[in-house]
Every structure is written in structure tokens, then in C-alpha cells.
Design a protein around this motif. Structure first.
Motif, PDB file in Angstrom:
ATOM      1  N   GLU A  68      -8.568  66.755  53.781  1.00 26.01           N
ATOM      2  CA  GLU A  68      -8.729  65.560  53.154  1.00 26.01           C
ATOM      3  C   GLU A  68      -9.208  65.681  51.633  1.00 26.01           C
ATOM      4  N   ASP A  69      -9.078  64.932  50.822  1.00 26.43           N
ATOM      5  CA  ASP A  69      -9.349  65.009  49.505  1.00 26.43           C
ATOM      6  C   ASP A  69      -9.790  63.629  48.965  1.00 26.43           C
ATOM      7  N   TYR A  70      -9.226  62.447  49.716  1.00 24.02           N
ATOM      8  CA  TYR A  70      -9.344  61.251  49.467  1.00 24.02           C
ATOM      9  C   TYR A  70     -10.464  60.592  50.512  1.00 24.02           C
ATOM     10  N   TYR A  71     -11.751  60.504  50.077  1.00 35.14           N
ATOM     11  CA  TYR A  71     -12.785  60.198  51.158  1.00 35.14           C
ATOM     12  C   TYR A  71     -12.925  58.648  51.212  1.00 35.14           C
ATOM     13  N   PRO A  72     -13.734  58.302  52.467  1.00 36.31           N
ATOM     14  CA  PRO A  72     -13.662  56.574  52.568  1.00 36.31           C
ATOM     15  C   PRO A  72     -14.902  56.195  51.336  1.00 36.31           C
ATOM     16  N   SER A  73     -14.823  54.936  51.720  1.00 36.79           N
ATOM     17  CA  SER A  73     -15.824  54.203  50.713  1.00 36.79           C
ATOM     18  C   SER A  73     -15.960  52.816  51.247  1.00 36.79           C
ATOM     19  N   SER A  74     -16.269  51.706  50.512  1.00 38.87           N
ATOM     20  CA  SER A  74     -16.495  50.451  50.951  1.00 38.87           C
ATOM     21  C   SER A  74     -16.140  49.527  49.790  1.00 38.87           C
ATOM     22  N   ILE A  75     -16.145  48.045  50.269  1.00 41.29           N
ATOM     23  CA  ILE A  75     -15.839  47.086  49.198  1.00 41.29           C
ATOM     24  C   ILE A  75     -16.594  47.174  48.063  1.00 41.29           C
ATOM     25  N   ASP A  76     -17.901  47.396  48.185  1.00 37.80           N
ATOM     26  CA  ASP A  76     -18.811  47.385  46.967  1.00 37.80           C
ATOM     27  C   ASP A  76     -18.452  48.761  46.061  1.00 37.80           C
ATOM     28  N   TYR A  77     -18.015  49.555  46.608  1.00 45.71           N
ATOM     29  CA  TYR A  77     -17.804  50.500  45.831  1.00 45.71           C
ATOM     30  C   TYR A  77     -16.664  50.448  44.807  1.00 45.71           C
ATOM     31  N   MET A  78     -15.441  49.761  45.462  1.00 46.81           N
ATOM     32  CA  MET A  78     -14.217  49.368  45.283  1.00 46.81           C
ATOM     33  C   MET A  78     -14.047  48.551  44.052  1.00 46.81           C
ATOM     34  N   LEU A  79     -14.913  47.428  44.546  1.00 49.00           N
ATOM     35  CA  LEU A  79     -14.499  46.142  43.642  1.00 49.00           C
ATOM     36  C   LEU A  79     -14.892  46.496  42.118  1.00 49.00           C
ATOM     37  N   PRO A  80     -15.786  47.007  41.669  1.00 47.95           N
ATOM     38  CA  PRO A  80     -16.122  47.160  40.323  1.00 47.95           C
ATOM     39  C   PRO A  80     -15.048  47.979  39.493  1.00 47.95           C
ATOM     40  N   HIS A  81     -14.209  48.729  40.350  1.00 49.20           N
ATOM     41  CA  HIS A  81     -13.123  49.518  39.549  1.00 49.20           C
ATOM     42  C   HIS A  81     -11.741  48.963  39.275  1.00 49.20           C
ATOM     43  N   TYR A  82     -11.502  47.451  39.628  1.00 43.87           N
ATOM     44  CA  TYR A  82     -10.237  47.197  39.539  1.00 43.87           C
ATOM     45  C   TYR A  82     -10.362  46.294  38.036  1.00 43.87           C
ATOM     46  N   ASN A  83      -9.202  46.691  37.230  1.00 42.89           N
ATOM     47  CA  ASN A  83      -9.156  46.115  35.888  1.00 42.89           C
ATOM     48  C   ASN A  83      -8.338  45.045  35.674  1.00 42.89           C
ATOM     49  N   TYR A  84      -7.452  44.632  36.330  1.00 47.28           N
ATOM     50  CA  TYR A  84      -6.838  43.462  36.305  1.00 47.28           C
ATOM     51  C   TYR A  84      -6.394  43.087  37.503  1.00 47.28           C
ATOM     52  N   VAL A  85      -5.843  41.499  37.454  1.00 47.14           N
ATOM     53  CA  VAL A  85      -5.385  40.953  38.741  1.00 47.14           C
ATOM     54  C   VAL A  85      -3.612  40.632  38.322  1.00 47.14           C
ATOM     55  N   GLU A  86      -2.978  41.169  39.109  1.00 47.18           N
ATOM     56  CA  GLU A  86      -1.544  40.971  38.963  1.00 47.18           C
ATOM     57  C   GLU A  86      -1.127  39.639  39.942  1.00 47.18           C
TER      58      GLU A  86
END
Ligand SMILES: *[C@@H]1O[C@H](CO)[C@@H](O)[C@H](O)[C@H]1NC(C)=O
Ligand SMILES: *[C@@H]1O[C@H](CO)[C@@H](O)[C@H](O)[C@H]1NC(C)=O
Length: 522
Positions: A68-86
Motif C-alpha cells: 500500500e502507498d495510499y493510506y486512509p484519512s478522514s473527511i476532516d483531512y480531505m475537505l480543506p484540499h478540494y479546490n473547486y466544485v464542478e
């Protein structure tokens, strides 16, 4: 070396057999309208009937692969990383980070329906990830960030989202969802790595009856024939009487045992497999389950509208970028390097397990089952007097010698229940439909029982006749006094086993005690 990865195989489906398409369609319904708040359906009560404790009691242990290279996260980790909404129509708006938070995500237009939270940086590793996007490797995937146990194995401490679904009569389903920033696809010859996507939700589903586990459904690649499906609790690998799930490297689908799980062939040429092992990081989710109540109660089955920090559960959009369909091989293969991101976890939980687990018997089959109250009302209004049970039997058609199939040693899925026990029985004999539908002869055997309203129905059905024949599924029909049946349900798959033996075995008659009330849509 082989790395492992995913194909969001859904898109390959047009090239595969028809029963698979059905599974796919069931799972595509999820973005259906939510029940809107009606004043009475307020915030959840996580202490309801001890559900928080039950979720923690069976919190799974996820074993990640050494690859594995792609490890788990959480929504709190992920949300700040989105740049735009399509939007589905291609319009893009920059991310407003006062809305992309757990407590405001459902304030996006239409609660996010038709929207894709997207990232602007590269997300198509072929096979290496652009260093600007290294955050997609998850917290434990960052250089030097992996915590270690005493034995050197990695230690993951992310939350899981645990939904409970009270089905009534003591039946409670526990759905544990995990969230990874990225799904790394599978290498497919000349096309490169296919099936990459941003945002990866995966789950394991447990059935409990009166507080005790009875089975676990392992899911990967949209379920159905691509998954291990329902595993009896006695066959589940456990730690501390809690289920273990082996996560496929890159694609993170969960399997009941380590090994290679071939789930598809592309163009009859490329074998697509999930690889799991017991050598990588360990993610023990005990004490890390975030409890979520799915619906109000088993009778009303109204999905809750969530508030405050749980408002993100109302989000109806996707958790990553749109996929591509402009690659030159798309028409032939049906999948490009980047595929669509998935919707969130809070959907479609009312269904029965993948299959009904039932012991084999030697005489006639028995089917015990219940009808849901809407169905009983319908039946009463339509003069229903009988319920018919239709048992579907199957057996392999005579094989042509195709000669290239040299390791067909486990009977190919059609063995009788009374022999071939001696050796090589695996812990979990997946009921993959490895035999294509056109290679099976199928027929049905019927039985009738008087309509009994909400009480338990019980019907006896003659066994499936013939060498290597096996019970495959059953369905019911509602019939009038003159014997005419005016409405027929869908099929429920039956997974049969032999008392005292591991795994599943096929046989001619079963004793089905179906606890999931029949309602025509599931
Ligand atoms: C972001 O959303 C907040 C809350 O709805 C709103 O007040 C604000 O004006 C928005 N910002 C932009 C730039 O649209
Ligand atoms: C759960 O326990 C109750 C009370 O003992 C019993 O009536 C019910 O049948 C049990 N549920 C199932 C599905 O066995």
C-alpha cells in the motif's frame, strides 16, 4: 513488481455478463432524493439502544497491504484540499471553504446533488504520483509519518464512520465505512494504470441479531460478483471477537482473507485482481468509530437529516473529480485512466445481506419468511390468499472440453453437499458466479403457503433434482384464491453450508430462515 490497484469495474460492465449489470444498477440508485427534515426527524441519538457500544463492540481490524502507498484519512483531512466544485454540466466554481466543512457541506446547492468536489493538482499516477499531490497518500503515507507498533508494523489511527440500521425484531446491521484520499488503479497492459480516482469510500457490513454477530459482508468493486459477499461469522477471521478485513492494495476493497482475488478479465486478456496480505499496516478501529444513526426506526424507515458536525452526511454529491471518457480505447475497454469519484457513504442501507445463509438439508427445502407491512396492506387490498415460493435450481450444462482450464479442481461450483469434503476447503469459498449464466441450466421448483399477514410464513418446496444440481436463489409471489399469482418479487441469493463445515457448499435442498422482511424494492 506487481503493484496492485483498482479498476472501478463498473464501467467495464457492458463487456461482462448480464447478472453483473443488475448488481451495478442496484448500487447506482443511491443518489435518490433524501427524506427532507419534517420537524420530527431531528438529530440522531447515538446512545439509542446502546448502539454506540454495539458499533464499538464489533469495530473491525483493517489489515492494509505491504504494497500500500495510499493510506486512509478522514473527511476532516480531505475537505480543506478540494479546490473547486464542478457541476454535472461542466460549470466550475472555486471551493468556498466556509461551506466545505463537516457542519456546512449540505449547504451547497441541492445539498451537493450533481456536484463534484475536485482538486486542481495532478491525480493520475502512471505509476508515480506528482509530488505536488503527495497529500493524496494520506497522513500515514507522508515521509516519516507512519507510526509503528512494537513489532514494526505500521499503525493507522484514522476514524471510521459506523452506521447502524435497526431492521426490527432484534436485527441490527452495522456498516463501517472508511475514507481514503485516493484510489490507485490497476495496470492493464498497454493502457497503463486504469481506474484512478480522487476520494475512495469502502465498507464492511455486519449483521447482528439480538446483539450477536451472525455474518459479515465484504465489499469491493461495487459488490455483487466482484466481492466476497456474505461470510458466516464462524468463518470470519477475528481479533478479539471482532472482524478482520483485508484491504486490497491501492483500491482498498475489503476481503475476508489474504491472497489474490481475481474479479474480472478485461478483453479476455488481462486478469484483474485485488491483492491482500497480512504484512502491512494495521488499522484497529476500536475506539475510533464515529456512530451514525441511519434511519428513524424499522417501521417508518425514514432517513435522518443530520445537523451540526454531522451535516456532511446530508451531502449528496461526489467526493472527488469527474472521470474521463475521452481516451482512444474507451469504446473498446469502457474505462480510462481516471474514473469518476464515488458518492458518500450515507445511502442504501436497508437491503438484506448479499445472500441468505442457510444450512443444507436432505429432504425438502423449507422457506420461512416475513412480509413487510406495506406489502401486507397491498396484499389485503388485492385479495391475496396464498404466497408462492419459487426456488431456483441450477446445474452446469455439459462442458465442452476447452482444455485451457487446467486447475479446475474445486468442482467449479456445482458439487453436491455430501462429498468432496476431504481436503482443500478454504475458509471462505466465495460464491463468485464463476460459471457464466449461459453455462448453467436453470429451472425452478414451487411451493405454496396460505397468506398469513405479518406473521411468519413457512413453505415447503421439493429439492432440486439431478446430479450436481443446487439451490441458487428464491423469490416469492402473491397469489389469489384461484391460484393466479399477480405480483412477483426479485430474487434473493441463497448461500448454503453444511453443519459443522467451513465455507459454503452447494446442494439440492436448504432450510431458509429469512429474517429480512420482503418488500419488493429490495
Ligand atoms: C462562502 O459561503 C459563506 C456561507 O454561505 C458566504 O457567506 C460567503 O459569502 C461565501 N463566499 C463566497 C466567496 O462566495
Ligand atoms: C431476538 O430476541 C427476541 C426476544 O427473545 C426474540 O423474540 C426474537 O425472535 C429474536 N430475534 C431474532 C431475529 O431471532
Amino acid at each position: 513488481m506487481t503493484r496492485v490497484f483498482t479498476i472501478l469495474i463498473t464501467i467495464v460492465l457492458p463487456t461482462l455478463a448480464s447478472p453483473l449489470n443488475r448488481d451495478f444498477q442496484n448500487l447506482q440508485i443511491p443518489l435518490r432524493a433524501y427524506d427532507l427534515p419534517d420537524g420530527r426527524i431531528g438529530s440522531q441519538d447515538v446512545e439509542h439502544k446502546g448502539m454506540r457500544a454495539l458499533l464499538d463492540r464489533y469495530a473491525p481490524v483493517v489489515k492494509l497491504s505491504i504494497e500500500e502507498d495510499y493510506y486512509p484519512s478522514s473527511i476532516d483531512y480531505m475537505l480543506p484540499h478540494y479546490n473547486y466544485v464542478e457541476h454535472d454540466n461542466g460549470d466550475r466554481i472555486p471551493a468556498n471553504h466556509s461551506l466545505l466543512t463537516p457542519d456546512h457541506l449540505d449547504e451547497l446547492p441541492s445539498a451537493g446533488g450533481g456536484l463534484w468536489m475536485s482538486i486542481a493538482t495532478a491525480h493520475n499516477p502512471q505509476p508515480f504520483l506528482d509530488s505536488k499531490s503527495a497529500w493524496l497518500l494520506g497522513p500515514a503515507g507522508q515521509k516519516g509519518q507512519m507510526k509503528r507498533r512494537a513489532d514494526g508494523r505500521g499503525l493507522i489511527e484514522e476514524p471510521v464512520y459506523g452506521f447502524w440500521v435497526d431492521q426490527g425484531r432484534g436485527i441490527v446491521d452495522l456498516w463501517y465505512w472508511t475514507f481514503y484520499p485516493f484510489n490507485f488503479g490497476k495496470p492493464v497492459g498497454p493502457f497503463g494504470i486504469l481506474g484512478n480516482h480522487v476520494g475512495d469510500w469502502e465498507h464492511l457490513r455486519m449483521r447482528t441479531i439480538n446483539g450477536s454477530a451472525v455474518s459479515v459482508d465484504y465489499h469491493s468493486h461495487n459488490g455483487g460478483a466482484f466481492s466476497a459477499g456474505t461470510t458466516r461469522w464462524s468463518d470470519v477471521v477475528k481479533v478479539d471477537d471482532r472482524p478482520v478485513g483485508y484491504s486490497a492494495a491501492g483500491s482498498h476493497g475489503l476481503w475476508p482473507i489474504p491472497g489474490e482475488h481475481v474479479y474480472a478479465e478485461l478483453l479476455n486478456l488481462f486478469k484483474i485482481a485485488d491483492i491482500t496480505d497480512d504484512d502491512g499496516a494495521v488499522w484497529d478501529t476500536k475506539g475510533r468509530v464515529e456512530p451514525v444513526q441511519y434511519w428513524t426506526d424499522p417501521e417508518r424507515r425514514r432517513r435522518l437529516w443530520h445537523r451540526d458536525d454531522d451535516a456532511w452526511l446530508n451531502y449528496r454529491g461526489r467526493w472527488g473529480n469527474k472521470g474521463e471518457n475521452d481516451c482512444w480505447w474507451y469504446r473498446a475497454v469502457g474505462i480510462c485512466q481516471i474514473v469518476d469519484a464515488p458518492p458518500g457513504p450515507n445511502r442504501n442501507f436497508g437491503s438484506p445481506p448479499d445472500c441468505i445463509v442457510a444450512p443444507l438439508v436432505w429432504e425438502s427445502s423449507t422457506y420461512a419468511f416475513y412480509l413487510s407491512s406495506p406489502l401486507v396492506t397491498w396484499a389485503e387490498n388485492h385479495g391475496i390468499a396464498y404466497v408462492q415460493v419459487e426456488q431456483t435450481c441450477s446445474r452446469p450444462r455439459k462442458r465442452k472440453d476447452d482444455g485451457d482450464d487446467d486447475d479446475d479442481d474445486d468442482g467449479g461450483g456445482g458439487c453436491d453437499g455430501d462429498d468432496e469434503d476431504e481436503d482443500g476447503v478454504r475458509i471462505a469459498d466465495y460464491l463468485h458466479d464463476t460459471t457464466l449464466e449461459e453455462d448453467l441450466k436453470m429451472w425452478s421448483v414451487k411451493g405454496m403457503t396460505p397468506f398469513a399477514g405479518r406473521a411468519q410464513h413457512r413453505a415447503s418446496v421439493l429439492p432440486c433434482k439431478g446430479v450436481r444440481s443446487a439451490v441458487k436463489s428464491y423469490r416469492i409471489a402473491l397469489c389469489m384464491k384461484n391460484g393466479k399469482c399477480i405480483s412477483t418479487s426479485g430474487d434473493r441469493k441463497v448461500c448454503s453450508y453444511q453443519e459443522g463445515k467451513k465455507g459454503y457448499r452447494f446442494g439440492r435442498a436448504v432450510d431458509v430462515d429469512d429474517v429480512d422482511e420482503w418488500r419488493w424494492n429490495v
